[in-house]
Design a protein around this motif. Structure first.
Motif, PDB file in Angstrom:
ATOM      1  N   GLY A 260      13.141 -29.646  -2.263  1.00 37.42           N
ATOM      2  CA  GLY A 260      13.489 -28.430  -1.535  1.00 37.42           C
ATOM      3  C   GLY A 260      14.134 -28.702  -0.199  1.00 37.42           C
ATOM      4  N   ASN A 261      14.454 -29.962   0.103  1.00 33.82           N
ATOM      5  CA  ASN A 261      15.109 -30.338   1.356  1.00 33.82           C
ATOM      6  C   ASN A 261      16.615 -30.359   1.103  1.00 33.82           C
ATOM      7  OD1 ASN A 261      16.008 -31.431   3.745  1.00 33.82           O
ATOM      8  ND2 ASN A 261      14.416 -33.024   3.850  1.00 33.82           N
ATOM      9  N   TYR A 262      17.235 -29.141   1.118  1.00 35.17           N
ATOM     10  CA  TYR A 262      18.651 -29.010   0.756  1.00 35.17           C
ATOM     11  C   TYR A 262      19.571 -29.673   1.772  1.00 35.17           C
ATOM     12  CZ  TYR A 262      17.036 -25.651  -2.726  1.00 35.17           C
ATOM     13  OH  TYR A 262      16.411 -25.065  -3.781  1.00 35.17           O
ATOM     14  N   ALA A 263      19.155 -29.715   3.029  1.00 35.17           N
ATOM     15  CA  ALA A 263      20.006 -30.321   4.063  1.00 35.17           C
ATOM     16  C   ALA A 263      20.155 -31.825   3.808  1.00 35.17           C
ATOM     17  CB  ALA A 263      19.408 -30.071   5.446  1.00 35.17           C
ATOM     18  N   ALA A 264      19.016 -32.494   3.568  1.00 38.01           N
ATOM     19  CA  ALA A 264      19.062 -33.936   3.282  1.00 38.01           C
ATOM     20  C   ALA A 264      19.800 -34.202   1.975  1.00 38.01           C
ATOM     21  CB  ALA A 264      17.647 -34.507   3.210  1.00 38.01           C
ATOM     22  N   ALA A 265      19.579 -33.304   1.000  1.00 41.14           N
ATOM     23  CA  ALA A 265      20.255 -33.470  -0.289  1.00 41.14           C
ATOM     24  C   ALA A 265      21.762 -33.411  -0.111  1.00 41.14           C
ATOM     25  CB  ALA A 265      19.788 -32.398  -1.263  1.00 41.14           C
ATOM     26  N   MET A 266      22.253 -32.485   0.713  1.00 41.53           N
ATOM     27  CA  MET A 266      23.689 -32.342   0.927  1.00 41.53           C
ATOM     28  C   MET A 266      24.270 -33.575   1.632  1.00 41.53           C
ATOM     29  SD  MET A 266      26.424 -30.702   0.448  1.00 41.53           S
ATOM     30  CE  MET A 266      25.883 -29.080  -0.118  1.00 41.53           C
ATOM     31  N   VAL A 267      23.513 -34.107   2.596  1.00 43.14           N
ATOM     32  CA  VAL A 267      23.981 -35.306   3.315  1.00 43.14           C
ATOM     33  C   VAL A 267      24.234 -36.445   2.330  1.00 43.14           C
ATOM     34  CG1 VAL A 267      23.304 -37.114   4.932  1.00 43.14           C
ATOM     35  CG2 VAL A 267      22.904 -34.710   5.519  1.00 43.14           C
ATOM     36  N   TYR A 268      23.274 -36.666   1.416  1.00 43.34           N
ATOM     37  CA  TYR A 268      23.411 -37.774   0.472  1.00 43.34           C
ATOM     38  C   TYR A 268      24.494 -37.505  -0.569  1.00 43.34           C
ATOM     39  CZ  TYR A 268      19.441 -40.331   2.337  1.00 43.34           C
ATOM     40  OH  TYR A 268      18.615 -41.066   3.150  1.00 43.34           O
ATOM     41  N   LEU A 269      24.626 -36.254  -1.008  1.00 43.00           N
ATOM     42  CA  LEU A 269      25.669 -35.944  -1.988  1.00 43.00           C
ATOM     43  C   LEU A 269      27.064 -36.094  -1.373  1.00 43.00           C
ATOM     44  CD1 LEU A 269      24.106 -32.886  -3.870  1.00 43.00           C
ATOM     45  CD2 LEU A 269      24.385 -35.222  -4.709  1.00 43.00           C
ATOM     46  N   GLN A 270      27.194 -35.781  -0.100  1.00 39.39           N
ATOM     47  CA  GLN A 270      28.475 -35.977   0.587  1.00 39.39           C
ATOM     48  C   GLN A 270      28.788 -37.475   0.715  1.00 39.39           C
ATOM     49  OE1 GLN A 270      30.795 -33.943   1.400  1.00 39.39           O
ATOM     50  NE2 GLN A 270      29.801 -31.971   1.099  1.00 39.39           N
ATOM     51  N   LYS A 271      27.748 -38.269   1.002  1.00 37.39           N
ATOM     52  CA  LYS A 271      27.951 -39.721   1.066  1.00 37.39           C
ATOM     53  C   LYS A 271      28.340 -40.278  -0.304  1.00 37.39           C
ATOM     54  CE  LYS A 271      24.946 -40.856   4.988  1.00 37.39           C
ATOM     55  NZ  LYS A 271      23.763 -41.634   5.438  1.00 37.39           N
ATOM     56  N   ALA A 272      27.728 -39.706  -1.360  1.00 41.58           N
ATOM     57  CA  ALA A 272      28.095 -40.121  -2.719  1.00 41.58           C
ATOM     58  C   ALA A 272      29.552 -39.799  -2.995  1.00 41.58           C
ATOM     59  CB  ALA A 272      27.188 -39.427  -3.738  1.00 41.58           C
TER      60      ALA A 272
END
Length: 649
Positions: A260-272
């Motif tokens: 449920g930590n969408y902010a952290a999830a977005m950071v990693y998906l952008q890095k991917a």
């Protein structure tokens, strides 16, 4: 003007591409021709295989068969070289698997396994089992995949082959992962990780850390999964492996999304996304766009989500990624449904279903094409076998004719050689009979020599002792004479008979010398005294010499040791006394009787020399060694008699 320059540049690029391709073709086929010029043997097969592994990309890009592998396979069949067949089939199967042609890959790898078993190369057998297991795993036939990887695991453990062992354990872990048996998968991945760390294989370490993350994520232990993903990411960063980095970033994004930590999830998906842009395979980039789009859908950022999903769809259309198109339209349908635009949601759902059907049709078509190719493989194999049979028939004809010529020449040669050896054997037999007659003559000389010495001893004994002891001495002497006369009828007698007569002789001499010495006879436990044969009266002269020239001159009680050992086919008899030594004995003998010579020892040395000639061996001799104390004083004599061993059976 601009259009003309553009067309000119395109034509120039085309010529450069064609030129580069032509140069590659010349280089590759030049290598092929250079190997074809070699002599047909296993080294030529290995040369084909080695070059194939350096140029396989050239044929894979062109969608053509690899002639190096075809030549290696055909030559291996002609030479009946199973190891070469196994290597070629393994490479062919791996090439097919890289093109997702899993049915064909399985066929080739199973052929490789049969050839590897025929070659009895355990490392190759383990590799082939692993290859078959991977093929079945890709075909989602998990039970067969597990059986093959387990066979590879057993062989790799037996021969301690780390690479095959690691592949097998990792693959078994992936099977457990696919079957949602996460605890079992964690056990296998942990073991594989330890092996990769011991072998300093960082890429393998990164892969298994990521696999452990998948397993813990399956158990919904997200914090532990994130820890393993981060450790895998760190290793991939050290390796500068953009594909691995992209996968780790995506996994971290997915895990944080589940938390449920969408902010952290977005950071990693952008890095991917950044990492995937540096990877040639654009399917990962498209999947990344879809993951970001779905995350934005969950956050309610629908217009922004559509942009990412649309980029995935564009890549899907550009590269014909039907799976991406199916997933992309499905994500877009969810987006419009959340926005309340049910008409567009329905349209995108229909498109997703169309591409799902298209994937099924494509899979069916691919499998049909593979079955056709499989038929072609069998046809080529049959052609190779027919060619091999024709060659074998021709070779048999040549061999038959050659055998007739060789047989005739061999017959003539055997006549000549046989005649030569017959004449030589007849001469050797005559010489052997002459030598045996000489040996028998020498042996017969031993009997009167010994009897004379013994009667002389009885004479002395009677004059110096009472009648009862003289009677006992005569009784033992008559028994000894009977044994000597009986043994002297044979060239060889069992060791136990020779030792019995020797013991009786030593008892007589001990009586005559008033027990001035003790004796001990030791026979090696491995010797069967009834089966080992020895020439009669071969030890007695050296024992007699030890007593009368060594032990009787001692002031204290002496000791005589006789040891019999067998080393292979060499019989050794050692006679050791602690007498006065040869030097002092010689001085005493010169004072008493300068004309006396040791008749028994001379005759025995002659007998041993004849035994050496008859057996045509150096393993028949006598060594006499003077023994000395720490200050150089004489402490006795050691006689070593070496004879070729004879056996009753």
């Amino acid at each position: 003007m601009f259009l003309r320059r553009t067309i000119t540049l395109l034509i120039l690029q085309l010529f450069l591409m064609v030129g580069a391709t032509a140069q590659d073709s010349l280089r590759v086929f030049g290598l092929l021709d250079s190997i074809r010029g070699l002599r047909d043997d296993t080294a030529k097969v290995n040369a084909y295989l080695a070059k194939s592994r350096t140029v396989y990309r050239y044929f894979d890009k062109g969608g053509r068969e690899n002639p190096f592998l075809q030549e290696a396979l055909a030559l291996s069949v002609r030479l009946n070289y199973p190891k070469g067949r196994a290597e070629a089939y393994n490479d062919l199967g791996t090439s097919r698997r890289n093109k997702s042609q899993y049915i064909l890959a399985t066929e080739y790898h199973e052929k490789a396994l049969k050839a590897a078993i025929e070659s009895k190369d355990q490392r190759l057998i383990a590799t082939s089992y692993n290859n078959v297991g991977v093929d079945y795993r890709r075909r989602e036939m998990l039970e067969k995949a597990f059986d093959n990887h387990f066979e590879a695991l057993k062989i790799a453990e037996k021969i301690n082959e780390t690479r095959s062992l690691t592949v097998a354990i990792n693959s078994i872990g992936n099977i457990y992962l696919s079957d949602a048996k996460y605890e079992a998968a964690i056990r296998e991945f942990t073991r594989a990780l330890e092996l990769e760390q011991q072998g300093n294989n960082n890429l393998g370490v990164a892969i298994n850390l990521g696999n452990l993350g998948y397993a813990y994520e399956g158990l919904n232990q997200l914090d532990r999964a994130i820890d393993y993903y981060e450790r895998s990411l760190a290793v991939n960063q050290q390796l500068n492996n953009h594909t691995g980095m992209a996968i780790c970033y995506t996994c971290l994004g997915t895990a944080y999304q589940k938390k449920g930590n969408y902010a952290a999830a977005m950071v990693y998906l952008q890095k991917a996304l950044e990492a995937n842009e540096q990877v040639e395979d654009k399917v990962h980039l498209a999947e990344n766009y879809i993951s970001i789009g779905r995350l934005l859908n969950n956050e309610g950022k629908l217009p922004e989500a559509r942009k990412y999903i649309q980029q995935a769809l564009d890549l899907g259309h550009q590269w014909t990624f039907n799976y991406i198109l199916q997933e992309g339209y499905n994500a877009m349908a969810d987006n419009y449904k959340r926005a309340g635009d049910f008409a567009k949601s329905f349209d995108n759902t229909q498109l997703s279903l169309q591409y799902k059907d298209s994937i099924l049709e494509e899979r069916t078509s691919t499998e049909f094409a593979q079955m056709k190719a499989l038929h072609e493989v069998h046809r080529k194999d049959n052609q190779i076998k027919e060619l091999q049979q024709d060659q074998e028939i021709n070779q048999l004809r040549i061999r038959r004719n050659l055998a007739l010529v060789i047989a005739l020449a061999g017959f003539l040669f055997m006549l000549i050689v046989g005649g030569f050896f017959y004449i030589r054997h007849r001469n050797l037999q005559a010489n052997r009979q002459t030598l045996q007659l000489e040996l028998r003559s020498l042996r017969s000389q031993m009997n009167p020599h010994f009897i004379f010495n013994s009667l002389n001893s009885i004479h002395r004994y009677i004059w110096s002792n009472n009648q009862e002891e003289a009677s006992e001495y005569l009784t033992k002497f008559s028994k000894l004479m009977r044994m000597i006369l009986d043994n002297s009828q044979h060239t060889f007698i069992p060791l136990n008979k020779e030792l019995d007569s020797l013991r009786l002789y030593l008892d007589l001499e001990a009586l005559r010398c008033s027990h001035m010495f003790d004796y001990h006879i030791f026979v090696d436990d491995e010797i069967n005294e009834e089966e080992v044969l020895i020439p009669p009266m071969i030890i007695q002269p050296y024992v007699e010499n030890a007593i009368w020239h060594g032990l009787v001159h001692r002031k204290e009680k002496g000791r005589l040791d006789i040891e019999v050992t067998l080393n292979g086919r060499i019989l050794e008899v050692t006679v050791t006394d602690n007498g006065i030594g040869r030097k002092l004995a010689m001085e005493i003998r010169e004072k008493k009787d300068k004309l006396h010579n040791s008749m028994g020892m001379k005759v025995t040395e002659g007998r041993i020399a004849l035994i050496r000639k008859i057996n045509n061996t150096k393993d028949a001799n006598v060594e006499i060694t003077d023994l000395h104390g720490p200050e150089g004083e004489a402490t006795g004599t050691k006689v070593r008699i070496v004879l070729p061993a004879e056996f009753l059976f």
